[in-house]
Scaffold this active site. Structure first.
Site, PDB file in Angstrom:
ATOM      1  N   GLU A  18       8.519  23.881  -3.946  1.00 46.83           N
ATOM      2  CA  GLU A  18       7.263  24.844  -3.713  1.00 46.83           C
ATOM      3  C   GLU A  18       7.417  26.133  -4.283  1.00 46.83           C
ATOM      4  O   GLU A  18       8.427  26.641  -4.809  1.00 46.83           O
ATOM      5  CB  GLU A  18       6.882  25.099  -2.078  1.00 46.83           C
ATOM      6  CG  GLU A  18       5.908  23.976  -1.660  1.00 46.83           C
ATOM      7  CD  GLU A  18       4.256  24.488  -2.029  1.00 46.83           C
ATOM      8  OE1 GLU A  18       4.172  25.520  -2.814  1.00 46.83           O
ATOM      9  OE2 GLU A  18       3.317  23.975  -1.427  1.00 46.83           O
ATOM     10  N   ARG A 101       5.911  28.414  11.291  1.00 51.17           N
ATOM     11  CA  ARG A 101       6.612  28.844  10.228  1.00 51.17           C
ATOM     12  C   ARG A 101       5.846  29.504   8.933  1.00 51.17           C
ATOM     13  O   ARG A 101       4.610  29.074   8.929  1.00 51.17           O
ATOM     14  CB  ARG A 101       7.507  27.908   9.551  1.00 51.17           C
ATOM     15  CG  ARG A 101       6.849  26.725   8.862  1.00 51.17           C
ATOM     16  CD  ARG A 101       7.696  25.786   8.156  1.00 51.17           C
ATOM     17  NE  ARG A 101       7.033  24.657   7.518  1.00 51.17           N
ATOM     18  CZ  ARG A 101       6.485  24.653   6.184  1.00 51.17           C
ATOM     19  NH1 ARG A 101       6.427  25.912   5.676  1.00 51.17           N
ATOM     20  NH2 ARG A 101       5.940  23.661   5.505  1.00 51.17           N
ATOM     21  N   ASN A 103       4.487  29.510   5.297  1.00 54.52           N
ATOM     22  CA  ASN A 103       4.380  28.750   4.333  1.00 54.52           C
ATOM     23  C   ASN A 103       4.129  29.560   3.073  1.00 54.52           C
ATOM     24  O   ASN A 103       4.997  30.529   2.663  1.00 54.52           O
ATOM     25  CB  ASN A 103       3.219  27.838   4.571  1.00 54.52           C
ATOM     26  CG  ASN A 103       3.268  26.529   3.633  1.00 54.52           C
ATOM     27  OD1 ASN A 103       4.230  25.925   3.421  1.00 54.52           O
ATOM     28  ND2 ASN A 103       2.100  26.136   3.075  1.00 54.52           N
ATOM     29  N   ASN A 152      -2.224  28.082   2.494  1.00 57.37           N
ATOM     30  CA  ASN A 152      -1.464  27.633   1.143  1.00 57.37           C
ATOM     31  C   ASN A 152      -1.744  28.386   0.080  1.00 57.37           C
ATOM     32  O   ASN A 152      -1.676  29.658   0.070  1.00 57.37           O
ATOM     33  CB  ASN A 152      -1.695  26.160   0.947  1.00 57.37           C
ATOM     34  CG  ASN A 152      -0.578  25.365   0.898  1.00 57.37           C
ATOM     35  OD1 ASN A 152       0.538  25.720   0.296  1.00 57.37           O
ATOM     36  ND2 ASN A 152      -0.608  23.886   1.352  1.00 57.37           N
ATOM     37  N   ASP A 202      -3.186  22.295  -2.741  1.00 58.86           N
ATOM     38  CA  ASP A 202      -1.829  23.048  -2.108  1.00 58.86           C
ATOM     39  C   ASP A 202      -1.783  24.311  -2.950  1.00 58.86           C
ATOM     40  O   ASP A 202      -2.543  25.319  -2.481  1.00 58.86           O
ATOM     41  CB  ASP A 202      -0.726  21.828  -2.565  1.00 58.86           C
ATOM     42  CG  ASP A 202       0.442  22.243  -1.629  1.00 58.86           C
ATOM     43  OD1 ASP A 202       0.768  23.443  -1.218  1.00 58.86           O
ATOM     44  OD2 ASP A 202       1.160  21.215  -1.573  1.00 58.86           O
TER      45      ASP A 202
END
Length: 297
Positions: A18, A101, A103, A152, A202
Site C-alpha cells: 500500500e 487502526r 489506514n 482510503n 482504494d
C-alpha cells in the site's frame, strides 16, 4: 495513445502492499505492507529493497521535511529514523477505539498530514467507526470527518480548492471544497460511482492534468477518471486482483507505480495470480504525475 506496458518490478509478495510514494531525490519508491508490518524502500537504480519492521500494522509512511519519515502505526503517528531503524511515537488518536487502526495518509501541498482510520477487521466495518484527521506541523490534530468505513485514497487539485477522497465501502470517489488555510472540508459531492465488476475504490493519485487514477481492490485494475465529467477515460489491467494504490514516479513522473495485496488468497487463487502482492510499473500512459509533499511536523 502509446502502448501501455505493465511490469512487476518489486517482487516482494506483500500481504497488503500500500501507500506508494516516489522519493525524487533518491529515485526510490517508498511503500508499506500493512499486515506484514513493514515499511519498504525500493531503489529503481539498483533494484534493491530495504525494509523496517514496525510494532503494529502500518497504514502509511510519508517523507518528513526535517528528515526520515512519519508513519501511521496502529493508532499512533510515529517518527521513523531510517538510518537507525527506530520509530518514536509523536501523537496518538482514538484511545477509546482499540479495534481501530490508521489506514491511508497523505501530505497536502502545505505540508500538513491527512490520515484516516478504520476498523482492523474491515468485515465488521458497517458501523462506520473510522475518521479522517488533519495533523498540523505543531502535531495538533483536528478531526475533519467522522462516520467513515474504510478511509482510503486522497489527493488535491493544483489550485488546492478541491480535495478528492475515498471511503471504500461507499463505492464512490468524492470531492470536497478544501480550505487551504485550515484544511477544513465542505460541500461533499460524488464525482464517480464504481461500475459493476470494478471492485472497491482504494488508493489514488492525480496526474498533472488534474485527472484521477484509482486503484480498484478486487478489480485487478487502475481506472483513469475525469472528475470534471465523472467519466472513466481508461482502464489499466493488472495481473493481481487486489490492486491497492498508485503513484506516479520515475525520472520525469511518467511511470505509474501500483501496489497490490496477496492476503486471504487461497492456493488456487495464488496459482492464478503468482504476482499478487508485488508492485507494478506501468509505462506508456502518455501522462505525467506530480511530486509528493513532505510533512512539516
Amino acid at each position: 495513445m502509446s502502448s501501455v506496458q505493465v511490469e512487476s518490478v518489486v517482487k516482494e509478495h506483500a500481504l497488503i502492499g500500500e501507500g506508494p510514494v516516489w522519493e525524487e531525490s533518491d529515485q526510490t519508491l517508498l511503500f508499506i505492507d500493512i499486515a506484514g508490518q513493514k515499511i519498504h524502500r525500493w531503489s529503481a537504480a539498483t533494484n534493491q529493497i530495504h525494509s523496517l519492521k514496525t510494532d503494529d500494522t502500518v497504514g502509511f509512511a510519508v517523507p518528513r521535511r526535517s528528515g526520515g519519515y512519519v508513519a501511521g502505526v496502529g493508532r499512533s503517528i510515529v517518527a521513523v529514523d531510517w538510518t537507525n531503524q527506530k520509530a518514536t511515537s509523536l501523537v496518538n488518536v482514538e484511545e477509546d477505539k482499540p479495534e481501530n487502526r490508521f489506514n491511508d495518509g497523505k501530505v497536502d501541498p502545505m505540508g500538513r498530514l491527512l490520515a484516516g482510520t478504520m476498523r482492523k477487521d474491515a468485515q465488521t466495518a458497517q458501523v462506520k467507526p473510522g475518521s479522517l484527521y488533519l495533523v498540523n506541523s505543531d502535531l495538533s490534530v483536528t478531526k475533519l470527518l467522522s462516520q467513515v468505513d474504510i478511509s482510503n485514497g486522497m489527493d488535491w487539485t493544483q489550485d488546492l480548492k478541491t480535495f478528492f477522497y475515498i471511503d471504500s465501502l461507499s463505492l464512490s470517489v468524492d470531492a470536497f471544497n478544501y480550505d487551504s488555510s485550515t484544511g477544513h472540508l465542505g460541500n461533499r459531492q460524488v464525482v464517480y460511482r464504481m461500475a459493476e465488476g470494478e471492485g472497491l475504490p482504494d488508493g489514488m493519485t492525480l496526474d498533472a492534468e488534474g485527472r484521477l487514477w484509482v486503484a480498484c481492490y478486487n478489480g485487478g485494475r487502475v481506472i483513469h477518471i475525469d472528475p470534471a465529467t465523472g467519466k472513466r477515460l481508461q482502464t489499466v489491467s493488472l495481473p493481481a486482483m487486489k490492486t491497492t494504490s498508485c503513484c506516479f514516479g520515475g525520472p520525469d513522473y511518467s511511470e505509474l507505480y501500483v501496489t497490490s495485496a496477496s492476503l486471504d488468497l487461497d492456493q488456487s487463487e495464488l496459482q492464478k495470480q503468482p504476482q499478487a502482492g508485488n508492485t507494478f510499473r506501468v509505462k506508456g500512459l502518455g501522462v505525467k504525475g506530480r511530486p509528493s509533499h513532505s510533512f512539516t511536523g
